[in-house]
Scaffold this motif. Sequence first.
Motif, PDB file in Angstrom:
ATOM      1  N   PRO A  44      25.903  39.128  63.027  1.00  0.00           N
ATOM      2  CA  PRO A  44      25.141  38.505  63.875  1.00  0.00           C
ATOM      3  C   PRO A  44      25.475  38.863  65.313  1.00  0.00           C
ATOM      4  O   PRO A  44      24.778  38.702  66.472  1.00  0.00           O
ATOM      5  N   LYS A  45      26.780  38.595  65.690  1.00  0.00           N
ATOM      6  CA  LYS A  45      27.249  39.217  67.175  1.00  0.00           C
ATOM      7  C   LYS A  45      26.758  40.447  67.656  1.00  0.00           C
ATOM      8  O   LYS A  45      26.307  40.470  68.937  1.00  0.00           O
ATOM      9  N   ILE A  46      26.735  41.406  66.981  1.00  0.00           N
ATOM     10  CA  ILE A  46      26.368  42.581  67.361  1.00  0.00           C
ATOM     11  C   ILE A  46      24.697  42.482  67.514  1.00  0.00           C
ATOM     12  O   ILE A  46      24.310  43.116  68.461  1.00  0.00           O
ATOM     13  N   ILE A  47      23.918  41.909  66.733  1.00  0.00           N
ATOM     14  CA  ILE A  47      22.874  41.759  66.770  1.00  0.00           C
ATOM     15  C   ILE A  47      22.268  41.094  68.006  1.00  0.00           C
ATOM     16  O   ILE A  47      21.529  41.401  68.806  1.00  0.00           O
ATOM     17  N   LEU A  48      22.989  39.940  68.208  1.00  0.00           N
ATOM     18  CA  LEU A  48      23.067  39.009  69.560  1.00  0.00           C
ATOM     19  C   LEU A  48      23.151  39.879  70.849  1.00  0.00           C
ATOM     20  O   LEU A  48      22.181  39.768  71.566  1.00  0.00           O
ATOM     21  N   ILE A  49      24.217  40.680  70.904  1.00  0.00           N
ATOM     22  CA  ILE A  49      24.318  41.378  72.033  1.00  0.00           C
ATOM     23  C   ILE A  49      23.173  42.565  72.279  1.00  0.00           C
ATOM     24  O   ILE A  49      22.991  42.812  73.473  1.00  0.00           O
ATOM     25  N   THR A  50      22.850  43.054  71.091  1.00  0.00           N
ATOM     26  CA  THR A  50      21.931  44.115  71.104  1.00  0.00           C
ATOM     27  C   THR A  50      20.399  43.484  71.745  1.00  0.00           C
ATOM     28  O   THR A  50      19.785  44.035  72.764  1.00  0.00           O
ATOM     29  N   LEU A  51      20.023  42.428  71.108  1.00  0.00           N
ATOM     30  CA  LEU A  51      18.722  41.633  71.560  1.00  0.00           C
ATOM     31  C   LEU A  51      18.844  41.362  72.953  1.00  0.00           C
ATOM     32  O   LEU A  51      17.861  41.655  73.888  1.00  0.00           O
ATOM     33  N   MET A 171      22.768  29.523  66.885  1.00  0.00           N
ATOM     34  CA  MET A 171      23.617  29.479  65.661  1.00  0.00           C
ATOM     35  C   MET A 171      24.698  30.059  65.299  1.00  0.00           C
ATOM     36  O   MET A 171      25.236  30.033  64.282  1.00  0.00           O
ATOM     37  N   ILE A 172      25.035  31.198  66.164  1.00  0.00           N
ATOM     38  CA  ILE A 172      25.941  32.031  66.099  1.00  0.00           C
ATOM     39  C   ILE A 172      27.382  31.596  65.974  1.00  0.00           C
ATOM     40  O   ILE A 172      28.018  32.146  65.266  1.00  0.00           O
ATOM     41  N   SER A 173      27.662  30.246  66.539  1.00  0.00           N
ATOM     42  CA  SER A 173      28.840  29.954  66.198  1.00  0.00           C
ATOM     43  C   SER A 173      29.206  28.818  65.124  1.00  0.00           C
ATOM     44  O   SER A 173      30.169  28.499  64.738  1.00  0.00           O
ATOM     45  N   PHE A 174      27.948  28.569  64.432  1.00  0.00           N
ATOM     46  CA  PHE A 174      27.875  27.903  63.210  1.00  0.00           C
ATOM     47  C   PHE A 174      28.565  28.634  61.863  1.00  0.00           C
ATOM     48  O   PHE A 174      28.143  29.884  61.841  1.00  0.00           O
ATOM     49  N   PRO A 175      29.153  28.183  61.053  1.00  0.00           N
ATOM     50  CA  PRO A 175      29.692  28.765  59.694  1.00  0.00           C
ATOM     51  C   PRO A 175      28.550  28.732  58.557  1.00  0.00           C
ATOM     52  O   PRO A 175      28.589  28.250  57.811  1.00  0.00           O
ATOM     53  N   PRO A 178      24.844  35.235  57.939  1.00  0.00           N
ATOM     54  CA  PRO A 178      24.178  36.003  58.682  1.00  0.00           C
ATOM     55  C   PRO A 178      22.744  36.064  58.208  1.00  0.00           C
ATOM     56  O   PRO A 178      21.819  35.963  59.280  1.00  0.00           O
ATOM     57  N   PHE A 179      22.276  35.904  56.953  1.00  0.00           N
ATOM     58  CA  PHE A 179      20.884  36.180  56.668  1.00  0.00           C
ATOM     59  C   PHE A 179      20.041  34.957  56.940  1.00  0.00           C
ATOM     60  O   PHE A 179      19.013  34.727  56.966  1.00  0.00           O
ATOM     61  N   PHE A 180      20.912  33.741  56.916  1.00  0.00           N
ATOM     62  CA  PHE A 180      20.127  32.507  57.068  1.00  0.00           C
ATOM     63  C   PHE A 180      19.737  32.428  58.615  1.00  0.00           C
ATOM     64  O   PHE A 180      18.593  31.952  58.862  1.00  0.00           O
ATOM     65  N   ILE A 181      20.612  33.023  59.574  1.00  0.00           N
ATOM     66  CA  ILE A 181      20.275  32.969  61.127  1.00  0.00           C
ATOM     67  C   ILE A 181      18.892  33.902  61.222  1.00  0.00           C
ATOM     68  O   ILE A 181      17.962  33.458  62.113  1.00  0.00           O
TER      69      ILE A 181
END
Length: 235
Positions: A44-51, A171-175, A178-181
């Motif tokens: 998710p962090k990589i996805i967020l940075i890329t987006l 949602m990235i900081s929530f436990p 990844p597929f749920f996000i």
Amino acid sequence: MATYTDKFHLQGGELIRQVTFGMNDGVVSIFALLAGMAGAGQEPKIILITLLAATVAGALSMSAGEFISSKSEADYYNHEIEQESLEIKLCPEIEKDELRKIYKEKGFEGELLEQIVDHLSQDRDRWVREMVNDELGVTEIEQGADFKSVIIIFFSFILGACFPTLPYVFMISFPVEPFFIFKIATAVTVGGLFLAGALKKFVTGVNWLKSGVEMLIVGFFAFTVSYAIGLFIPF
């Protein structure tokens, strides 16, 4: 001569076109990128940075394209103004005949036609613009590199990109898995796709429901192709 109402409608229509175009491109392109990243199993962090990077890059690219396109159109129009002005100065009678032919094709004839030609040719600036507008099929209101248009395109793209991106931001900081996000982002983007499509009603006049469904089809086609690329091509 265009009236204030004509200009208002043209400018309003152009504004809606720019917002719709920017938003459509933002939501589809970033959604497709998200699908490819998720299909490749990225964190998710990589996805967020890329987006986020793609959102800024896409908005800047579209804005730059709008600016260059508008400026090129304005430069072309101004060049034709100068060229037509020179032709009228050197060959006024020939240009007056061309003006006469233009209005004859519009249905004017006889004394009325001559009155129109005489009236327009008395003002050199008006004469030049009338010739250019008829020959090029454009009007002054469509000319010019407009900084406001660049800003509108920029933020419209970002607005569209927010639909697939914001779920990751919040949602990235929530436990959570990844597929749920990804599923939440997809659900939110479905609404964004439909909204972006429905807005086209104000440009095309097509039924908002039909436009919304068409946009969903386009978005999910891009989503499916990108997801498949991320899923089956090894990285």
